[in-house]
Design a protein around this motif. Structure first.
Motif, PDB file in Angstrom:
ATOM      1  N   LEU A   1     -32.705  13.026 -21.328  1.00 15.42           N
ATOM      2  CA  LEU A   1     -32.317  13.094 -22.741  1.00 15.42           C
ATOM      3  C   LEU A   1     -32.529  14.501 -23.279  1.00 15.42           C
ATOM      4  O   LEU A   1     -33.358  15.258 -22.763  1.00 15.42           O
ATOM      5  N   PHE A   2     -31.767  14.820 -24.336  1.00 12.62           N
ATOM      6  CA  PHE A   2     -31.877  16.112 -25.008  1.00 12.62           C
ATOM      7  C   PHE A   2     -31.894  15.861 -26.505  1.00 12.62           C
ATOM      8  O   PHE A   2     -31.111  15.055 -27.012  1.00 12.62           O
ATOM      9  N   ILE A   3     -32.798  16.556 -27.180  1.00 14.16           N
ATOM     10  CA  ILE A   3     -32.874  16.436 -28.635  1.00 14.16           C
ATOM     11  C   ILE A   3     -32.921  17.829 -29.240  1.00 14.16           C
ATOM     12  O   ILE A   3     -33.343  18.789 -28.596  1.00 14.16           O
ATOM     13  N   GLY A   4     -32.468  17.917 -30.470  1.00 16.84           N
ATOM     14  CA  GLY A   4     -32.589  19.135 -31.252  1.00 16.84           C
ATOM     15  C   GLY A   4     -33.479  18.848 -32.445  1.00 16.84           C
ATOM     16  O   GLY A   4     -33.320  17.820 -33.104  1.00 16.84           O
ATOM     17  N   VAL A   5     -34.439  19.722 -32.682  1.00 18.36           N
ATOM     18  CA  VAL A   5     -35.364  19.561 -33.804  1.00 18.36           C
ATOM     19  C   VAL A   5     -35.552  20.923 -34.460  1.00 18.36           C
ATOM     20  O   VAL A   5     -35.241  21.960 -33.873  1.00 18.36           O
ATOM     21  N   GLY A   6     -36.064  20.928 -35.669  1.00 13.05           N
ATOM     22  CA  GLY A   6     -36.369  22.188 -36.327  1.00 13.05           C
ATOM     23  C   GLY A   6     -37.407  22.958 -35.524  1.00 13.05           C
ATOM     24  O   GLY A   6     -38.400  22.392 -35.070  1.00 13.05           O
ATOM     25  N   SER A   7     -37.167  24.252 -35.326  1.00 13.89           N
ATOM     26  CA  SER A   7     -38.070  25.069 -34.505  1.00 13.89           C
ATOM     27  C   SER A   7     -39.508  25.035 -34.976  1.00 13.89           C
ATOM     28  O   SER A   7     -40.434  25.093 -34.178  1.00 13.89           O
ATOM     29  N   ASP A   8     -39.700  24.934 -36.288  1.00 18.61           N
ATOM     30  CA  ASP A   8     -41.060  24.949 -36.826  1.00 18.61           C
ATOM     31  C   ASP A   8     -41.522  23.561 -37.246  1.00 18.61           C
ATOM     32  O   ASP A   8     -42.526  23.420 -37.946  1.00 18.61           O
ATOM     33  N   SER A   9     -40.818  22.519 -36.814  1.00 17.94           N
ATOM     34  CA  SER A   9     -41.193  21.152 -37.189  1.00 17.94           C
ATOM     35  C   SER A   9     -42.466  20.726 -36.460  1.00 17.94           C
ATOM     36  O   SER A   9     -42.832  21.299 -35.424  1.00 17.94           O
ATOM     37  N   GLN A  10     -43.114  19.702 -36.999  1.00 13.19           N
ATOM     38  CA  GLN A  10     -44.308  19.168 -36.352  1.00 13.19           C
ATOM     39  C   GLN A  10     -43.973  18.654 -34.958  1.00 13.19           C
ATOM     40  O   GLN A  10     -44.738  18.849 -34.016  1.00 13.19           O
ATOM     41  N   LYS A  11     -42.790  18.011 -34.794  1.00  9.99           N
ATOM     42  CA  LYS A  11     -42.381  17.509 -33.477  1.00  9.99           C
ATOM     43  C   LYS A  11     -42.319  18.641 -32.469  1.00  9.99           C
ATOM     44  O   LYS A  11     -42.832  18.521 -31.360  1.00  9.99           O
ATOM     45  N   ALA A  12     -41.675  19.747 -32.850  1.00  9.36           N
ATOM     46  CA  ALA A  12     -41.537  20.882 -31.933  1.00  9.36           C
ATOM     47  C   ALA A  12     -42.910  21.448 -31.574  1.00  9.36           C
ATOM     48  O   ALA A  12     -43.203  21.712 -30.399  1.00  9.36           O
TER      49      ALA A  12
END
Length: 170
Positions: free
Chosen positions: A44-55
Motif C-alpha cells: 500500500l501507498f499513502i500520502g500524508v502531510g509532511s509535518d503531520s503527526q502520522k508522518a
C-alpha cells in the motif's frame, strides 16, 4: 491456500479506498487515522502531510497496523483485512512520481484540487509483514492469518516495472 488468501486480500484492497491506520505516538499510545490509499498487489501507498503527526510517527517508528472493512449487510457478510506493516518514506522523485501516477488513476479528482497552502505531501510505502483476511461467511469471527514474505510481495505486484517497490526488509 496462501495464494488464495493473497488473492482475497488484493480483492479487498481493490474494492476499497480507505483504511484505518494506527501509528505509534512518542508517548507509546497508538494514533488511529483514516487514510486513502493506493496499492500495487499487497503493498500500500499513502500520502500524508509532511509535518503531520502520522508522518512524524512513521519516521520515528516504522511499525503500523491497519484495517479495511467494506460495507456489509449483516455480520454474516463481513469481509475485510487487518495488516501489520512497516512504513518507509518514499524519498526519490521517481518513487513519488510512480505513487502520484497510481493515485491519479484511482482518484482522478486530485487533478482538480487546489493544494492546501504550506502543506507538502510525503508518500509512504506500507509493506505488510502479517495479514489477516476476515471472512465471516466461513463462521462468526473467522480470520485466516499468514506471514507475508518478500517473495509474496514480488509475486503479488501488478507491475514488475516498479523495481523500487520490492521490499528490502523492515
Amino acid at each position: 491456500m496462501k495464494a488464495d488468501l493473497e488473492a482475497k486480500a488484493v480483492k479487498i484492497l481493490e474494492a476499497n479506498r480507505d483504511a484505518a491506520i494506527a501509528t505509534i505516538r512518542p508517548d507509546g499510545f497508538p494514533q488511529n487515522t483514516t487514510v486513502s490509499f493506493v496499492h500495487d498487489g499487497l503493498t500500500l501507498f499513502i500520502g500524508v502531510g509532511s509535518d503531520s503527526q502520522k508522518a512524524r510517527n512513521m519516521r520515528r517508528d516504522a511499525r503500523v497496523s491497519l484495517t479495511i472493512t467494506p460495507p456489509y449487510q449483516d455480520w454474516n457478510h463481513i469481509r475485510g483485512l487487518s495488516m501489520a506493516a512497516h512504513a518507509a518514506e518514499m524519498t526519490t522523485q521517481e518513487e513519488s512520481a510512480e505513487v502520484i501516477g497510481l493515485m491519479l488513476k484511482r482518484f482522478p479528482q486530485i487533478e482538480n484540487m487546489d493544494p492546501m497552502e504550506g502543506v507538502m505531501p510525503s508518500f509512504f510505502r506500507l509493506t505488510p509483514s502479517v495479514l489477516s483476511v476476515l471472512d465471516y461467511s466461513l463462521g462468526f469471527g473467522h480470520a485466516d492469518t499468514f506471514t507475508v514474505t518478500d517473495t509474496d510481495i514480488a509475486e503479488s505486484l501488478e507491475s514488475m516495472k516498479h523495481k523500487w517497490l520490492l521490499p528490502t526488509g523492515p
